[in-house]
Design a protein around this motif. Sequence first.
Motif: not given
Length: 119
Positions: A18-21, A26-37
Amino acid sequence: MSEKVSRLQHLRSVRVWLLWQLRRTDDTIAELERQEVAATRAARTAPPRPRGWKLAMRRAGGSEGGGAGATPDAVHTGDCGLAGKNTKPLAREQALRAITEDGVTACPYCRPDTDLGVL
């Protein structure tokens, strides 16, 4: 002899998974936020896309087409639907000259004069 995995060991394994997931999420969310910005920044800093301009021609005496009897009616932006079918494309300089020097009116709906910087 088969060893049984204790319930505690099983829960620890599930916790690790679960921690790995969660890290992957979290990494996917961060990447999508960077793309949105980045997309928002690009949209703000990008110059407006030129739409082009066109000159609507008024038919004189009911003649068909934009022949010698047609007179300029109004300058429109290239995407204005009110220009009608009897138009000719204009370069920026031509549209500016038509409005400022030739006395051709600017469409009050698409406001090509605003795009051209004529106030």
